[in-house]
Design a protein around this motif. Structure first.
Motif, PDB file in Angstrom:
ATOM      1  N   LEU A  18       0.829  -1.202   0.000  1.00 29.89           N
ATOM      2  CA  LEU A  18       0.000   0.000   0.000  1.00 29.89           C
ATOM      3  C   LEU A  18       0.865   1.254   0.000  1.00 29.89           C
ATOM      4  O   LEU A  18       0.623   2.187  -0.774  1.00 29.89           O
ATOM      5  N   VAL A  19       1.894   1.278   0.830  1.00 29.87           N
ATOM      6  CA  VAL A  19       2.803   2.429   0.886  1.00 29.87           C
ATOM      7  C   VAL A  19       3.487   2.620  -0.460  1.00 29.87           C
ATOM      8  O   VAL A  19       3.614   3.752  -0.942  1.00 29.87           O
ATOM      9  N   ALA A  20       3.923   1.544  -1.089  1.00 30.37           N
ATOM     10  CA  ALA A  20       4.584   1.650  -2.399  1.00 30.37           C
ATOM     11  C   ALA A  20       3.632   2.248  -3.433  1.00 30.37           C
ATOM     12  O   ALA A  20       4.026   3.112  -4.223  1.00 30.37           O
ATOM     13  N   GLY A  21       2.392   1.814  -3.418  1.00 32.96           N
ATOM     14  CA  GLY A  21       1.408   2.362  -4.354  1.00 32.96           C
ATOM     15  C   GLY A  21       1.103   3.819  -4.087  1.00 32.96           C
ATOM     16  O   GLY A  21       1.017   4.631  -5.020  1.00 32.96           O
ATOM     17  N   LEU A  22       0.936   4.162  -2.827  1.00 26.75           N
ATOM     18  CA  LEU A  22       0.676   5.560  -2.465  1.00 26.75           C
ATOM     19  C   LEU A  22       1.867   6.449  -2.799  1.00 26.75           C
ATOM     20  O   LEU A  22       1.706   7.576  -3.273  1.00 26.75           O
ATOM     21  N   SER A  23       3.063   5.944  -2.583  1.00 26.01           N
ATOM     22  CA  SER A  23       4.268   6.698  -2.893  1.00 26.01           C
ATOM     23  C   SER A  23       4.393   6.929  -4.402  1.00 26.01           C
ATOM     24  O   SER A  23       4.736   8.029  -4.851  1.00 26.01           O
ATOM     25  N   ALA A  24       4.096   5.907  -5.190  1.00 23.50           N
ATOM     26  CA  ALA A  24       4.133   6.052  -6.646  1.00 23.50           C
ATOM     27  C   ALA A  24       3.093   7.066  -7.108  1.00 23.50           C
ATOM     28  O   ALA A  24       3.362   7.903  -7.985  1.00 23.50           O
ATOM     29  N   ALA A  25       1.914   7.012  -6.512  1.00 23.61           N
ATOM     30  CA  ALA A  25       0.866   7.971  -6.865  1.00 23.61           C
ATOM     31  C   ALA A  25       1.282   9.392  -6.479  1.00 23.61           C
ATOM     32  O   ALA A  25       1.029  10.344  -7.227  1.00 23.61           O
TER      33      ALA A  25
END
Length: 94
Positions: A18-25
Motif C-alpha cells: 500500500l505504501v509503495a502504491g501511495l508513494s508512486a501515486a
C-alpha cells in the motif's frame, strides 16, 4: 491505540504494498503539479484569464492530492526516495 499501519495490516492488507502504491501515486501527482505550474507560468499564461484560472484550479487540486498522499504514507510509517528523480520515477535523474 493502534497505529494506521497496524489497522491496515489487521484488515489483511500488506502495508508495504500500500505504501509503495501511495508513494508512486504521490510521485505522479508531484510530476503533474510541476507540469501545471510550468504551464501557468509559461506561454499559456498569456492565453487569457479563463485558461489561467482553469490551470490554477487544476494545480491547486493536484497539490491537494499530493499533500493527502504524502500524509497517508507518513501515517503508514512509509518513506520516500531521497532524490527527486527517483521519487518521480526518472530512469536518469541527471
Amino acid at each position: 491505540m493502534p497505529t494506521a499501519r497496524e489497522l491496515v495490516e489487521r484488515s489483511g492488507l500488506d502495508a508495504d504494498v500500500l505504501v509503495a502504491g501511495l508513494s508512486a501515486a504521490a510521485g505522479a501527482e508531484l510530476g503533474a503539479l510541476y507540469r501545471y505550474t510550468v504551464l501557468t507560468s509559461g506561454p499559456l499564461a498569456y492565453a487569457g484569464e479563463g485558461l489561467r484560472e482553469v490551470l490554477r484550479d487544476i494545480c491547486d487540486e493536484v497539490r491537494r492530492h499530493f499533500e493527502c498522499l504524502v500524509r497517508r504514507v507518513c501515517e503508514l510509517e512509509g518513506t520516500f526516495p531521497a532524490g527527486a528523480g527517483r521519487f518521480l520515477g526518472d530512469a536518469d535523474p541527471a
